[in-house]
Each structure stands twice: as C-alpha cells, then as structure tokens.
Design an enzyme around this catalytic site. Structure first.
Site, short mmCIF file in Angstrom:
data_model
loop_
_atom_site.label_atom_id
_atom_site.label_comp_id
_atom_site.label_asym_id
_atom_site.label_seq_id
_atom_site.Cartn_x
_atom_site.Cartn_y
_atom_site.Cartn_z
CG HIS A 91 -10.78 6.12 -9.46
ND1 HIS A 91 -11.75 5.87 -8.50
CD2 HIS A 91 -10.39 7.39 -9.27
CE1 HIS A 91 -11.93 6.95 -7.77
NE2 HIS A 91 -11.10 7.89 -8.20
CG ASP A 170 -9.53 6.24 1.85
OD1 ASP A 170 -8.88 7.30 1.82
OD2 ASP A 170 -10.57 6.07 1.20
NE ARG A 177 -7.79 13.89 2.39
CZ ARG A 177 -7.98 13.23 1.25
NH1 ARG A 177 -8.30 11.96 1.24
NH2 ARG A 177 -7.84 13.85 0.11
CB SER A 192 -7.64 8.82 -0.61
OG SER A 192 -9.01 8.55 -0.64
CE LYS A 196 -10.99 5.27 -1.79
NZ LYS A 196 -11.74 6.48 -1.50
N1 URA Z 1 -11.76 10.43 -4.02
C1 URA Z 1 -11.23 9.62 -3.06
O1 URA Z 1 -11.56 8.44 -2.97
N2 URA Z 1 -10.34 10.15 -2.23
C2 URA Z 1 -9.94 11.44 -2.28
O2 URA Z 1 -9.12 11.85 -1.49
C3 URA Z 1 -10.50 12.26 -3.27
C4 URA Z 1 -11.42 11.73 -4.14
#
Ligand code: URA
Length: 434
Positions: A91, A170, A177, A192, A196
C-alpha cells in the site's frame, strides 16, 4: 438505514463529549459508535464532530487498534488461504506519478507470490491506480470475491476495486472526512488504511509511506509516526507488515496522468523506463517477497529483463477484460513549458506538478467526477539536470486547451533553475521500519 431493534448502548453526544474533552473511549464505545454510524443511527454530523475531536485530541494506541477492529467487523474478511501461494500486498500512501503498483504486482507474481491488490481512485492532486488502469480499453475494476480468487489462482495478481462488503464503515467515514477537513489525523488514516488491508485477507503487507511536498506527510517525523502506527496494527492482526519511507518531493518517473503512467509502467515491464521507477519497483518487490517468505528464488530485476513480468501483466489485464495491445488514449492538445534560465534544475516540485495534472483533467475534485484518461504532465528532465534557457522541461497534455492557463499557474514557484545550483541528490528510500 438499519432497522433499530432495541435501545442503543450509548448516546452519540456522550461519546463525542468524552473525546472532545480529551478522554479515552472504551472498547464498547468504539464498537458501538462505528457500528451505529454504519447502520445510520449515528448521523453524519455527529460522526463529523467525533472525527474532528479525534483529529484534535488524538487516540491512544489501544483506541486506534479497537477502532480498526470495529471497522473490519463492519464487513466481511476475505480469505485467500486456499489459493496455494503466499499472499502479499503493498500500500502506498499516495504520491505524484506513483504508478508503482502497475509493474510491481506482475513482478511479484512472476517471482512466485500472489498479489491481491485492492486499490482506490484518486482524489485531489494524487492519482488513483484504478483511474490509471481504466485508461486501458475494456479493462474493468469491479470483480466479485469469486473472480478475485480465480484470478489469483490462475494469474497470481489482481488489481481491482474493493468489494462492497469490505470495511463499509471506512467507505462511509472516509467520504465524510474528505468533506469535513478531518483526513489529516494519524490514527484515522492508519485505521482507515489498515482496516481495508487486514479485511482484504493478505498474509503480508509492505507499506510505502511517502514523505515530501507531494505526499500527505510533509516531514519524516510525521511519516515515521504514521508508518509505526500502521506496522503495529498489521502485526497485532497477524499480518506480517513492514514499511519503507520514500521521498515524494518530485514526481516519480517522467509521467503524471492516467494513460501516460500506464505507458511508462509498460516501458518498465519491457525492461526499460526511468531509473527511479525501476529502483522503487525492485526494492518494494524484494521487501514483499521477504515478507511472505518467497525470497531466495527468482530476482525481481530478472523478471523485468526476461519478459516474465510482462507476460503476467498481459494475463492480468486480459483477465479483467482489457486489451493489453490496444493503443492508449492520447490528448489532442499539448503545451510545452520551457526552462526560464540556464543552470541546474534544483527543484521540480511534486505538489505543483500534481496540481497541474489535476487541473489538466487527470484528477477529480469530487468523488463522483470523471477523469480524463489522456490528460497529464510529461517530464523531460528531473532535478539535478543541467538545462539551457528555453529547453523544454515539461509537456502538458489536455483534452481542452482552456485548461493550460490554470495548469501553468499551478507550476508557479515549483520550478527552480539555479545558475550555480548544487545538483540535488536525495535517496529514494529514506528509512525502513518493521
Ligand atoms: N487513504 C485511505 O484509505 N484512508 C485515509 O484515511 C487516507 C488515505
């Protein structure tokens, strides 16, 4: 909205007040508020107030872990135990010209691991992996869980949108957000991303935490704090997690924009491409293979040279309806930006180039807005190069020439040529954690 079957365990205002006043939320409060928000019992304005309180007051490590757990529990956890190869994902926290996922997933699969890469779309000045791949004619991002398992088994790599059931709390909270100025909170970003990735079911994970003007985290200390929080969350959930901090002061490679970046990724898969893109692809691939215990076999640099990573790329694109041989879209309009003076290009700012690409049409400012496949910025030089006055530095690509003025304005102050400037040299990889 879920049907309410009995009295609620807590009152949202009580939870907001506790965090607003600097208190610590209990496990039960966190479980309830995340679940009640997902069910629609806690309203958007209440969750927005709580997110702002968290941004201002922070969360303890234990609160952040529980928040992550509650978001995972809001949906389904995928399971790839039956596919017969170790799974590993990467990621990136997002950068300008960051197309690394595109060559990386096939490279790692060609070396023997399986890569379930559930990716996102771009918002603001950083591009999204799905937007890039959608510039390939026919390619589709949405796959079912069954499709993902089949493709991982047959091809070894899949890049697709998250399934609807993956951490739905999320999805709802991130959108909120985004419009309430509450993205930039380390506990909220970490929970967040990690909710995932943990729900996705990968057995190992390598985080590429970007640092610099084009990144979320502008300095190394903040990036290290975010990386440490994410590595701890991953390890606590049984996912072997490591992180690299990598520089994002200037764009990665020579292409910024959806089809432009796919073209560059294909060059890398064909054994060419810019040195920084090759270096980061190979470095992250080695980290991923070590994290899932597939090191000691084939070297990532070799599968780029001998064409086996390219074979996996073609299969991966075809499996999702894309035509890897099809011509990519090209913008009908171009505008060249020239060097203002002779000397060393000491700065080509990632944020400025990212905003320019966004204004050209490569990015979106609202979640639902379409993006242009062909728009973007092509770099002709990188910082450290000696340039002559009037030499082309960038070519801007757009579908409509009306975009050029605002894109050029975004570059103002972002390009610095110094007659006696020192050639900047910064390592791409700044630190490693985990
Ligand atoms: N990417 C995400 O998936 N969540 C965040 O809060 C910021 C970047």
């Amino acid at each position: 909205m879920g049907e309410q079957v009995g009295p609620e365990l807590f009152d949202a205002v009580e939870v907001i007040r506790r965090k607003r006043d600097g208190g610590t939320l209990s496990d039960a409060q966190i479980d309830w508020v995340v679940d009640a928000y997902t069910r629609g019992v806690v309203a958007d304005e209440q969750m927005a107030a709580l997110a702002m309180a968290i941004l201002l007051r922070g969360m303890t490590a234990a609160e952040t872990a529980r928040w992550t757990h509650a978001m995972i529990a809001s949906g389904e956890r995928l399971d790839f135990a039956g596919i017969g190869r170790p799974t590993v994902d990467k990621h990136s926290t997002g950068g300008v010209g960051d197309k690394i996922t595109l060559p990386l997933a096939p490279v790692v699969a060609a070396c023997g691991a399986a890569v379930p890469q559930l990716s996102g779309r771009g918002l603001g000045h950083t591009g999204g992996t799905l937007d890039k791949l959608e510039s390939i004619p026919g390619w589709r991002a949405s796959l079912s869980y069954g499709d993902i398992v089949r493709q991982l088994t047959d091809v070894g790599a899949v890049i697709c949108a998250p399934t609807d059931t993956l951490a739905p709390a999320d999805r709802k909270l991130y959108a909120l957000r985004d419009v309430t100025g509450t993205v930039e909170s380390i506990p909220l970003i970490a929970s967040s991303i990690m909710s995932k990735k943990i729900a996705e079911g990968t057995s190992a994970l390598v985080l590429d935490v970007k640092v610099g003007s084009g990144a979320f985290m502008k300095n190394v200390d903040d990036a290290r704090a975010l990386a440490t929080t994410m590595v701890e969350l991953g390890i606590a959930a049984g996912v072997r997690t490591t992180a690299l901090l990598t520089s994002m002061d200037t764009p990665l490679g020579l292409a910024v924009g959806n089809a432009l970046e796919v073209r560059e990724a294909v060059e890398v898969l064909g054994g060419g491409g810019p040195p920084d893109v090759i270096e980061l692809t190979v470095t992250l691939a080695r980290e991923m293979l070590a994290a899932c215990d597939v090191s000691g076999g084939v070297d990532p640099a070799k599968v780029l040279e001998d064409g086996t990573a390219m074979d996996v790329w073609r299969q991966m694109i075809q499996a999702q309806g894309g035509d890897p041989a099809a011509a990519l879209p090209r913008a009908p309009e171009t505008h060249v930006v020239y060097a203002p003076a002779e000397g060393v290009l000491v700065q080509l700012d990632a944020y400025a180039v990212g905003v320019a690409a966004w204004r050209l049409g490569a990015g979106r400012s609202r979640k639902e807005a379409p993006v242009s496949a062909s728009a973007g910025v092509e770099l002709h030089v990188k910082p450290g190069a000696y340039v002559r006055a009037g030499q082309p530095l960038l070519t801007l690509h757009a579908e409509d020439p009306a975009h050029f003025d605002r894109a050029v304005a975004a570059l103002d102050g972002g390009i610095v040529v110094a007659p006696d400037g020192a050639r900047p040299h910064q390592s791409l990889v700044l630190d490693r954690l985990g």
